[in-house]
Design an enzyme around this catalytic site. Structure first.
Site, PDB file in Angstrom:
ATOM      1  N   SER A 260       0.830  -1.205   0.000  1.00 36.44           N
ATOM      2  CA  SER A 260       0.000   0.000   0.000  1.00 36.44           C
ATOM      3  C   SER A 260       0.864   1.255   0.000  1.00 36.44           C
ATOM      4  CB  SER A 260      -1.042   0.037   1.102  1.00 36.44           C
ATOM      5  OG  SER A 260      -2.076   0.924   0.701  1.00 36.44           O
TER       6      SER A 260
ATOM      7  N   CYS B  59      -2.106  -3.392   3.182  1.00 37.02           N
ATOM      8  CA  CYS B  59      -3.142  -4.379   2.908  1.00 37.02           C
ATOM      9  C   CYS B  59      -2.678  -5.721   3.456  1.00 37.02           C
ATOM     10  CB  CYS B  59      -3.365  -4.502   1.402  1.00 37.02           C
ATOM     11  SG  CYS B  59      -3.925  -2.982   0.635  1.00 37.02           S
TER      12      CYS B  59
ATOM     13  N   HIS C 181       4.880  14.037   6.146  1.00 36.77           N
ATOM     14  CA  HIS C 181       4.855  15.478   5.920  1.00 36.77           C
ATOM     15  C   HIS C 181       5.546  16.149   7.107  1.00 36.77           C
ATOM     16  CE1 HIS C 181       1.804  14.624   2.870  1.00 36.77           C
ATOM     17  NE2 HIS C 181       1.261  13.836   3.774  1.00 36.77           N
TER      18      HIS C 181
END
Length: 136
Positions: free
Chosen positions: A76, A96, A81
């Protein structure tokens, strides 16, 4: 479609840490952490937000901007940030569990990244996604 989605909001991170403002440093941290927990990176994009055009009020040096990085995983994704001016970082790890339970790898990846930023405070969330879906 089953998976584990982890988020963490980090506060009190030292702005001087290289991954807070350095594209190459954040990239190296993320890719090393992904490899350490045995997830498979299949793509990546990292973007730095540079420096202010002029000095900050009072003659202090320009503020260096943060970095956003995304690693696309076969399992996935990882997104990071940074906001050095706020001493803040947000982390997002989603895996996943198709064919194998990757939850423990996701937890280790999150722990490795949180430790690298050495925050004063951490707010974590975990969401189990998917599960049995009935046909309509």
């Amino acid at each position: 479609m089953e998976g584990l989605h982890l988020t963490a909001d980090l506060r009190g991170c030292a702005a001087a840490l290289p991954p807070m403002t350095g594209v190459a440093a954040l990239r190296a941290l993320c890719l090393a952490a992904v490899a350490e927990v045995e997830l498979q990176a299949v793509g990546e994009l990292f973007h730095g937000f540079g420096t202010a055009a002029t000095a900050a009020p009072g003659g202090s040096p320009p503020v260096t901007g943060g970095v956003t990085g995304v690693v696309l995983l076969a399992e996935s994704h990882l997104a990071v940030h940074t906001w050095p001016e706020r001493g803040a970082v947000t982390l997002d790890v989603y895996v996943c569990n198709l064919g194998a339970d990757n939850g423990a790898r996701a937890e280790r990846l999150m722990q490795r990244l949180v430790a690298a930023f050495a925050p004063a405070r951490v707010e974590r969330q975990a969401l189990r996604r998917g599960g049995a879906v009935e046909a309509a």
